[in-house]
Design a protein around this motif. Sequence first.
Motif, PDB file in Angstrom:
ATOM      1  N   ASP A 256      23.458  -8.186  -4.513  1.00  0.00           N
ATOM      2  CA  ASP A 256      25.030  -8.089  -2.977  1.00  0.00           C
ATOM      3  C   ASP A 256      24.697  -9.717  -2.665  1.00  0.00           C
ATOM      4  O   ASP A 256      25.578 -10.330  -2.617  1.00  0.00           O
ATOM      5  N   ARG A 257      23.213 -10.318  -3.240  1.00  0.00           N
ATOM      6  CA  ARG A 257      23.300 -12.005  -2.987  1.00  0.00           C
ATOM      7  C   ARG A 257      24.852 -12.252  -3.626  1.00  0.00           C
ATOM      8  O   ARG A 257      25.600 -13.411  -3.195  1.00  0.00           O
ATOM      9  N   LYS A 258      24.527 -12.379  -4.961  1.00  0.00           N
ATOM     10  CA  LYS A 258      25.890 -13.007  -6.089  1.00  0.00           C
ATOM     11  C   LYS A 258      27.143 -11.943  -5.803  1.00  0.00           C
ATOM     12  O   LYS A 258      27.863 -13.022  -5.642  1.00  0.00           O
ATOM     13  N   GLU A 259      27.315 -11.325  -5.645  1.00  0.00           N
ATOM     14  CA  GLU A 259      28.840 -10.443  -4.772  1.00  0.00           C
ATOM     15  C   GLU A 259      29.326 -11.678  -3.197  1.00  0.00           C
ATOM     16  O   GLU A 259      29.863 -12.200  -3.366  1.00  0.00           O
ATOM     17  N   LEU A 260      27.667 -11.692  -2.466  1.00  0.00           N
ATOM     18  CA  LEU A 260      28.350 -12.493  -1.518  1.00  0.00           C
ATOM     19  C   LEU A 260      29.101 -13.785  -1.004  1.00  0.00           C
ATOM     20  O   LEU A 260      29.463 -14.601  -1.041  1.00  0.00           O
ATOM     21  N   TRP A 261      27.503 -14.490  -2.785  1.00  0.00           N
ATOM     22  CA  TRP A 261      27.673 -16.033  -2.779  1.00  0.00           C
ATOM     23  C   TRP A 261      29.336 -16.404  -3.403  1.00  0.00           C
ATOM     24  O   TRP A 261      30.142 -17.115  -3.209  1.00  0.00           O
ATOM     25  N   LEU A 262      29.677 -15.322  -4.195  1.00  0.00           N
ATOM     26  CA  LEU A 262      31.092 -15.510  -5.401  1.00  0.00           C
ATOM     27  C   LEU A 262      32.351 -15.229  -4.445  1.00  0.00           C
ATOM     28  O   LEU A 262      32.875 -15.630  -4.218  1.00  0.00           O
ATOM     29  N   ALA A 263      32.308 -14.633  -3.098  1.00  0.00           N
ATOM     30  CA  ALA A 263      32.952 -14.414  -1.959  1.00  0.00           C
ATOM     31  C   ALA A 263      33.201 -15.294  -1.122  1.00  0.00           C
ATOM     32  O   ALA A 263      34.050 -15.874  -0.820  1.00  0.00           O
ATOM     33  N   GLY A 264      32.356 -16.095  -0.991  1.00  0.00           N
ATOM     34  CA  GLY A 264      31.841 -17.559   0.018  1.00  0.00           C
ATOM     35  C   GLY A 264      33.403 -18.646  -0.990  1.00  0.00           C
ATOM     36  O   GLY A 264      33.777 -19.458  -0.534  1.00  0.00           O
ATOM     37  N   LEU A 265      32.117 -18.371  -2.385  1.00  0.00           N
ATOM     38  CA  LEU A 265      33.052 -19.170  -2.602  1.00  0.00           C
ATOM     39  C   LEU A 265      34.885 -19.096  -2.938  1.00  0.00           C
ATOM     40  O   LEU A 265      35.297 -20.106  -2.940  1.00  0.00           O
ATOM     41  N   LEU A 266      35.059 -18.271  -2.841  1.00  0.00           N
ATOM     42  CA  LEU A 266      36.730 -17.869  -3.175  1.00  0.00           C
ATOM     43  C   LEU A 266      37.262 -17.567  -1.909  1.00  0.00           C
ATOM     44  O   LEU A 266      38.600 -17.112  -1.857  1.00  0.00           O
ATOM     45  N   HIS A 267      36.495 -17.549  -0.685  1.00  0.00           N
ATOM     46  CA  HIS A 267      37.312 -17.381   0.684  1.00  0.00           C
ATOM     47  C   HIS A 267      38.746 -17.739   0.747  1.00  0.00           C
ATOM     48  O   HIS A 267      38.969 -17.548   1.419  1.00  0.00           O
ATOM     49  N   ASP A 268      38.832 -19.338  -0.014  1.00  0.00           N
ATOM     50  CA  ASP A 268      39.833 -19.839   0.643  1.00  0.00           C
ATOM     51  C   ASP A 268      40.882 -20.342  -0.667  1.00  0.00           C
ATOM     52  O   ASP A 268      41.215 -20.701  -0.336  1.00  0.00           O
ATOM     53  N   THR A 409      45.010 -14.981  -0.750  1.00  0.00           N
ATOM     54  CA  THR A 409      43.419 -14.421  -1.258  1.00  0.00           C
ATOM     55  C   THR A 409      43.485 -13.083  -1.284  1.00  0.00           C
ATOM     56  O   THR A 409      43.238 -12.832  -2.470  1.00  0.00           O
ATOM     57  N   VAL A 410      43.742 -12.678  -0.572  1.00  0.00           N
ATOM     58  CA  VAL A 410      42.899 -11.156  -0.802  1.00  0.00           C
ATOM     59  C   VAL A 410      44.167 -10.985  -1.625  1.00  0.00           C
ATOM     60  O   VAL A 410      43.489  -9.727  -2.668  1.00  0.00           O
ATOM     61  N   ARG A 411      45.346 -11.012  -2.059  1.00  0.00           N
ATOM     62  CA  ARG A 411      46.459 -10.366  -2.643  1.00  0.00           C
ATOM     63  C   ARG A 411      45.648 -10.909  -4.225  1.00  0.00           C
ATOM     64  O   ARG A 411      45.843 -10.249  -5.396  1.00  0.00           O
ATOM     65  N   MET A 412      45.630 -11.841  -4.424  1.00  0.00           N
ATOM     66  CA  MET A 412      44.944 -12.419  -5.934  1.00  0.00           C
ATOM     67  C   MET A 412      43.479 -11.788  -5.636  1.00  0.00           C
ATOM     68  O   MET A 412      43.114 -10.871  -7.321  1.00  0.00           O
ATOM     69  N   LEU A 413      42.505 -11.444  -5.204  1.00  0.00           N
ATOM     70  CA  LEU A 413      41.691 -11.274  -5.375  1.00  0.00           C
ATOM     71  C   LEU A 413      41.622  -9.200  -5.731  1.00  0.00           C
ATOM     72  O   LEU A 413      40.361  -8.855  -6.486  1.00  0.00           O
ATOM     73  N   GLU A 414      42.444  -8.800  -4.753  1.00  0.00           N
ATOM     74  CA  GLU A 414      42.766  -7.374  -5.158  1.00  0.00           C
ATOM     75  C   GLU A 414      43.531  -7.137  -6.209  1.00  0.00           C
ATOM     76  O   GLU A 414      43.272  -6.138  -6.882  1.00  0.00           O
ATOM     77  N   ALA A 415      43.853  -8.259  -6.807  1.00  0.00           N
ATOM     78  CA  ALA A 415      44.458  -7.646  -8.056  1.00  0.00           C
ATOM     79  C   ALA A 415      43.504  -7.688  -9.233  1.00  0.00           C
ATOM     80  O   ALA A 415      43.597  -8.121 -10.915  1.00  0.00           O
ATOM     81  N   LEU A 416      41.806  -8.402  -9.209  1.00  0.00           N
ATOM     82  CA  LEU A 416      41.064  -8.421 -10.218  1.00  0.00           C
ATOM     83  C   LEU A 416      40.655  -6.799 -10.397  1.00  0.00           C
ATOM     84  O   LEU A 416      40.310  -7.007  -9.855  1.00  0.00           O
ATOM     85  N   PRO A 417      40.389  -7.011 -12.010  1.00  0.00           N
ATOM     86  CA  PRO A 417      39.850  -5.800 -12.146  1.00  0.00           C
ATOM     87  C   PRO A 417      37.917  -5.825 -11.862  1.00  0.00           C
ATOM     88  O   PRO A 417      36.974  -6.041 -12.761  1.00  0.00           O
ATOM     89  N   TRP A 418      37.639  -6.114 -10.526  1.00  0.00           N
ATOM     90  CA  TRP A 418      36.390  -6.480 -10.701  1.00  0.00           C
ATOM     91  C   TRP A 418      35.260  -5.475 -11.170  1.00  0.00           C
ATOM     92  O   TRP A 418      35.938  -4.046 -11.063  1.00  0.00           O
ATOM     93  N   PRO A 419      33.766  -5.583 -11.674  1.00  0.00           N
ATOM     94  CA  PRO A 419      33.194  -4.714 -11.637  1.00  0.00           C
ATOM     95  C   PRO A 419      32.646  -4.210 -10.765  1.00  0.00           C
ATOM     96  O   PRO A 419      32.653  -4.580 -10.067  1.00  0.00           O
ATOM     97  N   ALA A 429      35.598 -11.943   1.351  1.00  0.00           N
ATOM     98  CA  ALA A 429      36.274 -13.265   1.303  1.00  0.00           C
ATOM     99  C   ALA A 429      37.190 -12.999   2.174  1.00  0.00           C
ATOM    100  O   ALA A 429      38.158 -13.794   2.645  1.00  0.00           O
ATOM    101  N   GLY A 430      38.029 -12.035   2.265  1.00  0.00           N
ATOM    102  CA  GLY A 430      39.472 -11.442   2.919  1.00  0.00           C
ATOM    103  C   GLY A 430      39.799 -11.666   4.197  1.00  0.00           C
ATOM    104  O   GLY A 430      40.113 -11.374   5.401  1.00  0.00           O
ATOM    105  N   GLY A 431      38.048 -11.547   5.054  1.00  0.00           N
ATOM    106  CA  GLY A 431      37.792 -10.699   5.425  1.00  0.00           C
ATOM    107  C   GLY A 431      37.500 -11.896   6.989  1.00  0.00           C
ATOM    108  O   GLY A 431      37.386 -11.574   8.553  1.00  0.00           O
ATOM    109  N   HIS A 432      37.535 -13.546   6.242  1.00  0.00           N
ATOM    110  CA  HIS A 432      37.348 -14.476   7.068  1.00  0.00           C
ATOM    111  C   HIS A 432      37.760 -14.778   8.827  1.00  0.00           C
ATOM    112  O   HIS A 432      37.417 -15.356   9.625  1.00  0.00           O
ATOM    113  N   HIS A 433      38.950 -14.171   8.367  1.00  0.00           N
ATOM    114  CA  HIS A 433      39.743 -14.868   9.953  1.00  0.00           C
ATOM    115  C   HIS A 433      40.607 -13.450  10.569  1.00  0.00           C
ATOM    116  O   HIS A 433      41.042 -13.952  11.659  1.00  0.00           O
TER     117      HIS A 433
END
Length: 535
Positions: A256-268, A409-419, A429-433
């Motif tokens: 969970d920590r890795k997932e959140l950290w990655l989301a933080g890096l990608l949030h913008d 940001t949301v479109r970019m991230l949702e387009a990726l085939p996340w494991p 990442a897409g919810g911080h606003h």
Amino acid sequence: MRELHPEQVAQRLDQLTELSVALGHGHDIATLLERIVTTAKNLTGADGGTLYRPSADRQSLDFHISINDSLGIHKGGVIGVPAVPLFDAAGQPNLASVAAYAAHSGRAVNIADVYRAGDFNFSAMRAFDRHYGYHSQSFLTVPMSDHEGGLIGVLQLINAKDPASGAICAFSPTDQRFIEALAAQAAVAITNQQLILQLEQLLEALVKLINIGIDEKSPHTGRHCQLVPQLTMMLAEAVHQCDSGPLAAFRMSEGDRKELWLAGLLHDCGKITTPVHVVDKASKLETIYDRIGLIDTRFEVLMRDAEIAALRQKLASPDGHAQIELRLAGQLAALAADRDFLRPANVGGEGMPAAEQERVRRIAHYRWVGPDGAERDFLDADELANLTIRFGTLTEAERQIINNHIAVTVRMLEALPWPRHLRNVAEYAGGHHERMDGKGYPRGLRKEQMSVPARLMAIADIFEALTAPDRPYKKGKLLSESLRILGNFSLNGHIDPDLFDIFIRAKVYLAFAGRHMDPRQIDAVDEARIPGYFP
């Protein structure tokens, strides 16, 4: 040489199966390696076992795990034990060491008695025996290779024991086949874990690559992209440690920590598409440059024209020069005052009063003659719209451009085939606003529709933006003022009040300030006076 009964073979197959299952479910390479050595010892009845791993430069084999039952040795990453060189001084493969030979040849080496074997250099083994009062006899050395033939490690077993008498004996061909099978399974498991780790490192490197691109466009945004994930994790850990209140059940695994950290890096990450002149708009009239200089020039033109008109009046009328001078002085003073008013009005701020907006509109209707000789309004429509911006430096159209970064940001991230283990990155990442009252963007979500990580990232994003000292359009706010603004946000439905309570109570704000804020911004904070916080 030992002969195995069918029951013993069945037992070994069971152990090998158990190891296969464990290797398939394990995620910690160090634990996997220890399990491999232990199982290999148990399968063959060996007294000791050593696992070598290639060094980072692949010039030597380093001791990784060493176990010896008789000597009571059980060490990981043996410190002080010399590495086994894979090449000699001339750069040729080292074939004198049995471990290095197995690594180079890719074949197992089974030696019944090392003191009678003349094919390899066992000086290090003899020194070991003298130091510990031990007697090494039988050796089984098996290389471990990945699917491309690359060296993963070398497994070495020492002193097989007869199960009936306990006497040291040679490793049997059956022992060798079992260990070769074990080594092959282990190599696959280790390779899989290494590939997973390399993919994670590659993913994080790609994320950093995106942030470098953003940073090159706007150093201010780049800093933000690095600090928001740090503050996000600080608050997440505080919530994880909380054992009372509405968020007491929130817990995070390492995944969970890795997932959140990655989301933080990608949030913008969507800001990579946002025009620089909007992201870094330092003043209301700034585009590629600040147009306030053009306005100053127009004032100079009006002042010049006033002086010319006064001179013409003097020429036309020999009397009344004093009144003309007085009237001119008044005109010049009024123009200078309006010029001096527009300069700070161009800077932007927390709120432009209606009276000041009206004054800008009045100035806009001055008439002046441009370089083409045509008379026109002092401010054009775009300049008027910018100079009457009530909050900050952005027009509504520019604010929409800024806001669009989160949709991108949301479109970019949702387009990726996340494991599967990273499937929530886009949501976090897409919810911080978004806002707790549903008035945020891009989807207008309410608190109950958002995860805890997305809600806490919103706090981290706002607090870092408030305190950032490097924004071209504002100064970094004092710590107390930032907390006051954030507290009001917790009262008006902007941020989660429960998370804000932990942010203050666990003093996350203070830890972040000590690490990342300018000391001149860190003033005294009376927590009892923070809006929305109840000590």
